[in-house]
Design a protein around this motif. Structure first.
Motif, PDB file in Angstrom:
ATOM      1  N   LEU A  52      50.697  33.469  27.067  1.00  0.00           N
ATOM      2  CA  LEU A  52      49.375  33.635  26.478  1.00  0.00           C
ATOM      3  C   LEU A  52      48.445  32.489  26.867  1.00  0.00           C
ATOM      4  O   LEU A  52      47.269  32.707  27.179  1.00  0.00           O
ATOM      5  N   VAL A  53      48.972  31.277  26.889  1.00  0.00           N
ATOM      6  CA  VAL A  53      48.150  30.122  27.250  1.00  0.00           C
ATOM      7  C   VAL A  53      47.757  30.179  28.723  1.00  0.00           C
ATOM      8  O   VAL A  53      46.586  30.010  29.085  1.00  0.00           O
ATOM      9  N   SER A  54      48.740  30.432  29.595  1.00  0.00           N
ATOM     10  CA  SER A  54      48.483  30.428  31.040  1.00  0.00           C
ATOM     11  C   SER A  54      47.516  31.527  31.451  1.00  0.00           C
ATOM     12  O   SER A  54      46.600  31.287  32.247  1.00  0.00           O
ATOM     13  N   GLN A  55      47.700  32.733  30.911  1.00  0.00           N
ATOM     14  CA  GLN A  55      46.825  33.825  31.320  1.00  0.00           C
ATOM     15  C   GLN A  55      45.453  33.732  30.676  1.00  0.00           C
ATOM     16  O   GLN A  55      44.441  34.025  31.309  1.00  0.00           O
ATOM     17  N   THR A  56      45.390  33.307  29.421  1.00  0.00           N
ATOM     18  CA  THR A  56      44.091  33.184  28.760  1.00  0.00           C
ATOM     19  C   THR A  56      43.240  32.099  29.411  1.00  0.00           C
ATOM     20  O   THR A  56      42.012  32.193  29.438  1.00  0.00           O
ATOM     21  N   ALA A  57      43.890  31.079  29.964  1.00  0.00           N
ATOM     22  CA  ALA A  57      43.164  30.010  30.650  1.00  0.00           C
ATOM     23  C   ALA A  57      42.392  30.543  31.844  1.00  0.00           C
ATOM     24  O   ALA A  57      41.420  29.925  32.302  1.00  0.00           O
ATOM     25  N   ALA A  58      42.772  31.724  32.336  1.00  0.00           N
ATOM     26  CA  ALA A  58      42.085  32.314  33.483  1.00  0.00           C
ATOM     27  C   ALA A  58      40.650  32.710  33.153  1.00  0.00           C
ATOM     28  O   ALA A  58      39.846  32.935  34.065  1.00  0.00           O
ATOM     29  N   VAL A  59      40.314  32.790  31.875  1.00  0.00           N
ATOM     30  CA  VAL A  59      38.933  33.073  31.475  1.00  0.00           C
ATOM     31  C   VAL A  59      37.994  32.021  32.070  1.00  0.00           C
ATOM     32  O   VAL A  59      36.826  32.300  32.361  1.00  0.00           O
ATOM     33  N   LEU A  60      38.505  30.808  32.248  1.00  0.00           N
ATOM     34  CA  LEU A  60      37.699  29.743  32.850  1.00  0.00           C
ATOM     35  C   LEU A  60      37.240  30.113  34.258  1.00  0.00           C
ATOM     36  O   LEU A  60      36.168  29.687  34.700  1.00  0.00           O
ATOM     37  N   GLU A  61      38.040  30.911  34.959  1.00  0.00           N
ATOM     38  CA  GLU A  61      37.662  31.298  36.308  1.00  0.00           C
ATOM     39  C   GLU A  61      36.429  32.206  36.305  1.00  0.00           C
ATOM     40  O   GLU A  61      35.613  32.169  37.227  1.00  0.00           O
ATOM     41  N   VAL A  62      36.315  33.017  35.269  1.00  0.00           N
ATOM     42  CA  VAL A  62      35.116  33.850  35.128  1.00  0.00           C
ATOM     43  C   VAL A  62      33.908  32.951  34.884  1.00  0.00           C
ATOM     44  O   VAL A  62      32.840  33.146  35.466  1.00  0.00           O
ATOM     45  N   LEU A  63      34.098  31.941  34.034  1.00  0.00           N
ATOM     46  CA  LEU A  63      33.007  31.004  33.756  1.00  0.00           C
ATOM     47  C   LEU A  63      32.633  30.212  35.007  1.00  0.00           C
ATOM     48  O   LEU A  63      31.444  29.969  35.252  1.00  0.00           O
ATOM     49  N   HIS A  64      33.630  29.837  35.803  1.00  0.00           N
ATOM     50  CA  HIS A  64      33.356  29.128  37.058  1.00  0.00           C
ATOM     51  C   HIS A  64      32.446  29.955  37.957  1.00  0.00           C
ATOM     52  O   HIS A  64      31.515  29.433  38.579  1.00  0.00           O
ATOM     53  N   GLY A  65      32.711  31.260  38.014  1.00  0.00           N
ATOM     54  CA  GLY A  65      31.897  32.133  38.842  1.00  0.00           C
ATOM     55  C   GLY A  65      30.505  32.343  38.272  1.00  0.00           C
ATOM     56  O   GLY A  65      29.519  32.389  39.012  1.00  0.00           O
ATOM     57  N   LEU A  66      30.415  32.442  36.954  1.00  0.00           N
ATOM     58  CA  LEU A  66      29.123  32.683  36.308  1.00  0.00           C
ATOM     59  C   LEU A  66      28.154  31.520  36.510  1.00  0.00           C
ATOM     60  O   LEU A  66      26.950  31.729  36.693  1.00  0.00           O
ATOM     61  N   PRO A  73      33.160  36.071  44.158  1.00  0.00           N
ATOM     62  CA  PRO A  73      32.254  36.971  43.442  1.00  0.00           C
ATOM     63  C   PRO A  73      32.816  37.357  42.081  1.00  0.00           C
ATOM     64  O   PRO A  73      33.999  37.675  41.958  1.00  0.00           O
ATOM     65  N   ILE A  74      31.969  37.329  41.081  1.00  0.00           N
ATOM     66  CA  ILE A  74      32.394  37.670  39.728  1.00  0.00           C
ATOM     67  C   ILE A  74      32.851  39.121  39.652  1.00  0.00           C
ATOM     68  O   ILE A  74      33.678  39.489  38.817  1.00  0.00           O
ATOM     69  N   MET A 203      40.004  46.949  44.744  1.00  0.00           N
ATOM     70  CA  MET A 203      40.394  45.544  44.709  1.00  0.00           C
ATOM     71  C   MET A 203      41.394  45.223  45.824  1.00  0.00           C
ATOM     72  O   MET A 203      41.319  44.171  46.469  1.00  0.00           O
ATOM     73  N   TYR A 204      42.292  46.151  46.083  1.00  0.00           N
ATOM     74  CA  TYR A 204      43.295  45.941  47.126  1.00  0.00           C
ATOM     75  C   TYR A 204      42.637  45.865  48.506  1.00  0.00           C
ATOM     76  O   TYR A 204      43.000  45.013  49.328  1.00  0.00           O
ATOM     77  N   ARG A 205      41.673  46.740  48.754  1.00  0.00           N
ATOM     78  CA  ARG A 205      40.951  46.703  50.035  1.00  0.00           C
ATOM     79  C   ARG A 205      40.170  45.401  50.185  1.00  0.00           C
ATOM     80  O   ARG A 205      40.118  44.825  51.283  1.00  0.00           O
ATOM     81  N   TYR A 206      39.580  44.934  49.089  1.00  0.00           N
ATOM     82  CA  TYR A 206      38.847  43.666  49.126  1.00  0.00           C
ATOM     83  C   TYR A 206      39.785  42.517  49.491  1.00  0.00           C
ATOM     84  O   TYR A 206      39.447  41.661  50.322  1.00  0.00           O
ATOM     85  N   MET A 207      40.972  42.513  48.884  1.00  0.00           N
ATOM     86  CA  MET A 207      41.936  41.445  49.143  1.00  0.00           C
ATOM     87  C   MET A 207      42.468  41.511  50.574  1.00  0.00           C
ATOM     88  O   MET A 207      42.707  40.478  51.210  1.00  0.00           O
ATOM     89  N   LEU A 208      42.655  42.713  51.107  1.00  0.00           N
ATOM     90  CA  LEU A 208      43.105  42.856  52.493  1.00  0.00           C
ATOM     91  C   LEU A 208      42.043  42.349  53.462  1.00  0.00           C
ATOM     92  O   LEU A 208      42.370  41.686  54.456  1.00  0.00           O
ATOM     93  N   ALA A 209      40.783  42.668  53.167  1.00  0.00           N
ATOM     94  CA  ALA A 209      39.690  42.196  54.023  1.00  0.00           C
ATOM     95  C   ALA A 209      39.599  40.676  53.982  1.00  0.00           C
ATOM     96  O   ALA A 209      39.385  40.021  55.016  1.00  0.00           O
TER      97      ALA A 209
END
Length: 222
Positions: A52-66, A73-74, A203-209
């Motif tokens: 829960l801690v490790s995955q919830t911390a990923a919210v910061l990545e959304v804030l980094h993009g914002l 890209p957000i 999302m998969y196509r984006y990651m492949l590109a």
């Protein structure tokens, strides 16, 4: 004039990447240890807090993009993180009946390996300004297997939880009420489940590109 905030950003990202790396490394260790010693039924209960801690911390990545701290890209970051947050809090944490399912273990293993490789890659990049070639390959190649595996498990666990969501009526808001609105968590979960159909291939196509571009640039530098 130079950007005086750059050293602080680099220090912050180095700390963030390596802290999150160790968080996911701990998740993977606990999952594998519990899987071998007690079986898949006990994996979630053993790993719940660090997960829960490790995955919830990923919210910061959304804030980094914002706020423009990163170039990602957000539109690519938010759906992936949002779906994971929904799964750990809205499904596994909210409905204990889903926690002992066999799909929990491969889900967390695929998530962990993907995040360990990603945060190690960016951790080296921020701390040393370079990354080992093996990490570059792992970061942009392992997802070709891990992403479909993770998506399959996410869809499966949401589907498994649907009967429990419907029966419990948890998080539902019924009319009449002082807010004059209604909300059905069961149907909302079905909508989210349906969003995987167009969202996952996109999302998969984006990651492949992205993989082709990064690996191509890496070869040109050699």
């Amino acid at each position: 004039m130079g950007d005086f905030s750059y050293p602080y950003k680099r220090l912050y990202y180095t700390f963030y990447n390596w802290t999150t790396f160790f968080g996911w490394a701990r998740v993977l260790y606990i999952v594998l240890k519990t899987l071998m010693e007690l079986g898949h039924e006990h994996v979630y209960s053993a790993v719940e807090k660090p997960l829960l801690v490790s995955q919830t911390a990923a919210v910061l990545e959304v804030l980094h993009g914002l706020v423009g701290m990163v170039r990602s890209p957000i539109t690519a970051t938010f759906p992936q993180i949002g779906s994971r947050i929904f799964l750990i809090w809205g499904i596994l944490w909210s409905f204990p009946e889903s926690r002992s399912h066999v799909l929990v273990s491969p889900l967390l293993i695929s998530w962990s390996i993907a995040e360990i490789s990603r945060f190690a890659f960016f951790g080296f990049k921020e701390a040393a300004g370079l990354t080992p070639s093996c990490l570059l390959w792992l970061r942009y190649s392992a997802f070709t297997i891990l992403y479909p595996a993770g998506i399959f498990c996410e869809i499966g666990l949401i589907y498994v939880a649907l009967p429990f969501i419907k029966e419990s009526e948890k998080y539902c808001i019924r009319m009449p009420n002082k807010w004059n609105l209604s909300f059905n968590y069961f149907y909302s979960s079905i909508v989210i489940l349906g969003m995987y159909i167009p969202g996952s291939p996109h999302m998969y196509r984006y990651m492949l590109a992205r993989r082709r571009k990064v690996l191509s640039n890496s070869r040109k530098k050699e």
